[in-house]
Scaffold this motif. Structure first.
Motif, PDB file in Angstrom:
ATOM      1  N   ILE A 580      52.373  11.025  27.169  1.00 26.12           N
ATOM      2  CA  ILE A 580      52.496  10.167  28.350  1.00 26.12           C
ATOM      3  C   ILE A 580      51.503  10.591  29.418  1.00 26.12           C
ATOM      4  O   ILE A 580      50.886   9.770  30.092  1.00 26.12           O
ATOM      5  N   LYS A 581      51.333  11.887  29.557  1.00 22.09           N
ATOM      6  CA  LYS A 581      50.412  12.412  30.570  1.00 22.09           C
ATOM      7  C   LYS A 581      49.844  13.726  30.068  1.00 22.09           C
ATOM      8  O   LYS A 581      50.577  14.561  29.532  1.00 22.09           O
ATOM      9  N   MET A 582      48.535  13.911  30.237  1.00 23.45           N
ATOM     10  CA  MET A 582      47.871  15.139  29.817  1.00 23.45           C
ATOM     11  C   MET A 582      47.107  15.704  31.006  1.00 23.45           C
ATOM     12  O   MET A 582      46.340  14.985  31.657  1.00 23.45           O
ATOM     13  N   MET A 583      47.314  17.000  31.282  1.00 18.64           N
ATOM     14  CA  MET A 583      46.708  17.618  32.461  1.00 18.64           C
ATOM     15  C   MET A 583      46.003  18.911  32.080  1.00 18.64           C
ATOM     16  O   MET A 583      46.590  19.764  31.390  1.00 18.64           O
ATOM     17  N   PRO A 584      44.747  19.100  32.511  1.00 16.82           N
ATOM     18  CA  PRO A 584      44.076  20.388  32.296  1.00 16.82           C
ATOM     19  C   PRO A 584      44.853  21.507  32.983  1.00 16.82           C
ATOM     20  O   PRO A 584      45.539  21.280  33.988  1.00 16.82           O
ATOM     21  N   LEU A 585      44.759  22.714  32.467  1.00 15.53           N
ATOM     22  CA  LEU A 585      45.476  23.838  33.056  1.00 15.53           C
ATOM     23  C   LEU A 585      44.878  24.178  34.415  1.00 15.53           C
ATOM     24  O   LEU A 585      43.661  24.310  34.564  1.00 15.53           O
ATOM     25  N   ASN A 586      45.745  24.315  35.388  1.00 20.44           N
ATOM     26  CA  ASN A 586      45.357  24.775  36.714  1.00 20.44           C
ATOM     27  C   ASN A 586      45.866  26.210  36.832  1.00 20.44           C
ATOM     28  O   ASN A 586      47.057  26.438  37.047  1.00 20.44           O
ATOM     29  N   TYR A 587      44.960  27.172  36.679  1.00 16.85           N
ATOM     30  CA  TYR A 587      45.396  28.565  36.570  1.00 16.85           C
ATOM     31  C   TYR A 587      45.983  29.091  37.873  1.00 16.85           C
ATOM     32  O   TYR A 587      46.826  29.988  37.861  1.00 16.85           O
ATOM     33  N   ARG A 588      45.575  28.529  38.994  1.00 16.14           N
ATOM     34  CA  ARG A 588      46.188  28.946  40.258  1.00 16.14           C
ATOM     35  C   ARG A 588      47.653  28.514  40.296  1.00 16.14           C
ATOM     36  O   ARG A 588      48.533  29.297  40.672  1.00 16.14           O
ATOM     37  N   GLU A 589      47.921  27.254  39.888  1.00 13.32           N
ATOM     38  CA  GLU A 589      49.317  26.788  39.860  1.00 13.32           C
ATOM     39  C   GLU A 589      50.132  27.559  38.830  1.00 13.32           C
ATOM     40  O   GLU A 589      51.293  27.898  39.064  1.00 13.32           O
ATOM     41  N   GLU A 590      49.514  27.834  37.671  1.00 12.35           N
ATOM     42  CA  GLU A 590      50.236  28.580  36.636  1.00 12.35           C
ATOM     43  C   GLU A 590      50.578  29.978  37.129  1.00 12.35           C
ATOM     44  O   GLU A 590      51.689  30.483  36.928  1.00 12.35           O
ATOM     45  N   GLY A 591      49.619  30.633  37.790  1.00  8.94           N
ATOM     46  CA  GLY A 591      49.875  31.978  38.308  1.00  8.94           C
ATOM     47  C   GLY A 591      50.938  31.984  39.386  1.00  8.94           C
ATOM     48  O   GLY A 591      51.791  32.885  39.433  1.00  8.94           O
ATOM     49  N   LYS A 592      50.899  30.987  40.265  1.00  8.92           N
ATOM     50  CA  LYS A 592      51.913  30.890  41.320  1.00  8.92           C
ATOM     51  C   LYS A 592      53.297  30.689  40.723  1.00  8.92           C
ATOM     52  O   LYS A 592      54.282  31.276  41.176  1.00  8.92           O
TER      53      LYS A 592
END
Length: 606
Positions: A580-592
């Motif tokens: 349905i939706k595909m998003m590249p990894l945002n490493y800042r959001e992942e780390g937070k």
């Protein structure tokens, strides 16, 4: 800090239940806010609009008031605070339980930060002696207080509420209505009137109609049944302003209404409806528009206001409902400056009467958000549509479209989201390993199941990476090449060339295993960084360059919001996993997210 002058004595004058002069109602007093309190909803659990009770001061006394809901944002955005100074530009006064209640409708902020002015005290309620008409006995003027006698005379009856300029009872704002009031009159515009609807069940037969009423403070739904329909339906005209009184106030049935009011009205046999000739200060429809591109952020069955240009109109068609009724249907394709197109469905008389001349601007209040074709809109019975409304937003949209928008290409909501998975959202806290998606047998039932995943693309099937689609906004049906070009059977149109749209499966893997995920147009544009037309042009021109485009996409990890649904094809049943939706990894959001997770776990105590 600067000093400010408050309007002296205004609180006591406003609180006087025996008299209130017209010059006060037309004044703009300067006051100070002392406190704000959110009023707790008193409904049966339905969501309601927040309301705020406030205390205002004139430096001598303080008075309780209510803030109109359209001004809630001033408190929520902290534009006004405790001790702020403001000029009340517009207000109304109403009598509630023998006390004057001030409703603030509009204000101008003088100072956000200020110190408390004076030492205001509460107003004293009038005593019996204050409101009783007495005549002193002869000689009483020179006698002591103990020898004073009075001869009561007939006292004029106290008005139950404020009297208007022409002797009409005071007008109550819609937002002040509640089941605890009996004698009230509202002055409201009829912004929507439904058709007469009939019903028949085991308890009998009947008919009803409903209207949406609006004043400066809000909206309310009113319904008339059976005999009341005969008496009032033709009398009440859409767009006109009326005085309404003697209707019953009930708790709103949210299942049958999208109006943001915790109460609704029921017209009865003794309900009085009188047309108002002076319709000033009664607003027409109040909108809160959102861009078509932001429909992706709304959940299924949400209600929203939209405005757009009618780019396409389908012919009037008939369908048979599940109940066996024949319904008239027409579909419009709306576009706006956000670059998106969405399909709006009209029903019944609205579908029959709609005329699309010169691609008009339409404004819709309370449209229902559906999930057919990714995102779609339809009209409730209480929804309102205005064609070419005389509002600034419509004029701006018209000017933009005539200048540039008519030549623009719009992004249609694709069929990738059709069905229950249309409103799937990615949730980091609910990521499932791909192997667990299979072992749980998600999608094995008749109902689609949503899940979130994080995986790396291992292989992309490119044999049929895109299909030739119709160029009509919102259609997206496959077209076939014939003697007259690329023909769409649905639209009955032919095109010199098709508009290609991505459709492809790809193998994705995480630490637990691998699964084939189905990608559509939006996914392909994120994955390859180009439109399907551009990808097909590269493929037809240079196979080696096209292979490089695909290879660059392989080996990258993404976050996926997916749905699993069982499908049958050629007598074979299997579960398909659709992205349905595909998003590249945002490493800042992942780390937070991981840091917040560690803090919540409080591992330091273990």
């Amino acid at each position: 800090m600067a000093s400010y002058q408050l309007t002296a004595g205004i609180c006591s004058r406003l609180a006087d239940v025996t008299n209130i002069e017209d010059d006060i109602l037309n004044s703009s007093p300067t006051i100070q806010f002392l406190s704000f309190k959110k009023v707790a909803p008193t409904t049966n659990g339905a969501t309601t609009v927040d309301r705020y009770r406030i205390i205002i001061s004139d430096g001598e006394h303080f008075l309780q008031a209510m803030l109109a809901t359209q001004l809630n944002h001033l408190i929520e955005d902290e534009r006004i605070k405790k001790h702020s100074i403001a000029v009340i530009d517009k207000f109304s006064c109403n009598l509630v339980q023998d006390k004057r209640l001030l409703i603030i409708l509009a204000l101008t902020i003088v100072a956000k930060e200020a110190t408390k002015i004076g030492n205001p005290t509460a107003l004293q309620a009038p005593t019996v002696a204050d409101t009783t008409n007495t005549t002193p006995a002869p000689g009483a003027a020179s006698a002591g207080a103990s020898s004073t006698t009075t001869t009561p005379t007939a006292a004029p009856p106290q008005p139950p509420r404020q009297q208007g300029r022409a002797g009409r009872p005071a007008i109550y704002p819609i937002e002040s209505l509640s089941p605890y009031q009996n004698n009230w009159t509202i002055k409201a515009r009829v912004v929507q009137k439904s058709d007469i609807r009939t019903w028949s069940n085991q308890r009998g037969e009947g008919k009803l109609f409903n209207v949406t009423l609006m004043d400066e403070t809000g909206e309310i739904k009113a319904t008339g049944f059976n005999q009341v329909v005969d008496e009032l339906y033709d009398k009440i005209q859409e767009g006109k302003v009326y005085f309404f009184s003697r209707a019953r106030v009930n708790l709103a049935k949210k299942k049958f209404s999208n109006i943001q009011n915790e109460y609704e009205l029921s017209f009865e046999r003794n309900t009085e409806v009188e047309e108002c000739i002076d319709a000033t200060n009664v607003p027409t429809i109040r909108y809160n528009f959102i861009e078509l591109a932001k429909l992706i952020d709304l959940t299924k069955d949400s209600v929203c206001d939209v405005i757009g240009i009618v780019k396409e109109v389908t012919p009037l068609t008939e369908i048979i409902s599940k109940a066996g009724k024949t319904l008239q249907k027409r579909e419009l394709t709306l576009v706006d400056r956000s670059g998106y197109a969405v399909r709006l469905t009209l029903w019944g008389k609205q579908a029959e009467s709609f005329v699309s001349d010169d691609q008009p601007v339409v404004a819709i209040k309370a449209a229902n958000v559906g999930d057919f074709g990714g995102r779609s809109l339809s009209m409730f019975s209480t929804s309102i549509m205005q064609v070419n409304p005389d509002i600034p937003e419509a004029h701006a949209l018209r000017g933009w479209y005539d200048a540039a928008g008519s030549e623009q290409t719009y992004q249609a909501y694709s069929n990738v989201g059709a069905g229950a998975g249309a409103f799937v959202q990615f949730d980091r806290a609910e990521i499932l390993p791909l192997n667990e998606v299979k072992t749980r047998e998600l999608g094995a039932s008749d109902k689609a199941d949503a899940f979130s995943a994080r995986a790396t693309i291992m292989h992309i099937k490119t044999d049929n990476i895109a299909y030739p689609a119709c160029q009509t906004q919102g259609c997206n049906k496959k077209v076939l090449e014939g003697h007259d070009g690329w023909r769409c059977e649905r639209c009955n149109k032919s095109w010199d060339k098709p508009h290609y749209r991505y459709v492809f499966p790809m193998a994705c893997a995480d630490y637990s295993g691998q699964a084939w995920l189905q990608g559509f147009n939006d996914v392909g544009e994120v994955l390859f960084g180009m439109t399907a037309n551009e990808a097909i042009e590269i493929r037809d021109r240079d196979d080696i360059e096209f292979t490089k485009v695909v290879e660059r996409a392989v080996g990258t990890a993404y976050n996926f919001a997916c749905k699993a649904k069982q499908e049958t094809f050629n007598d074979m049943t299997r579960v398909r996993y659709t992205i349905i939706k595909m998003m590249p990894l945002n490493y800042r959001e992942e780390g937070k997210y991981l840091a917040d997770l560690l803090r919540r776990s409080d591992w330091s105590k273990s």
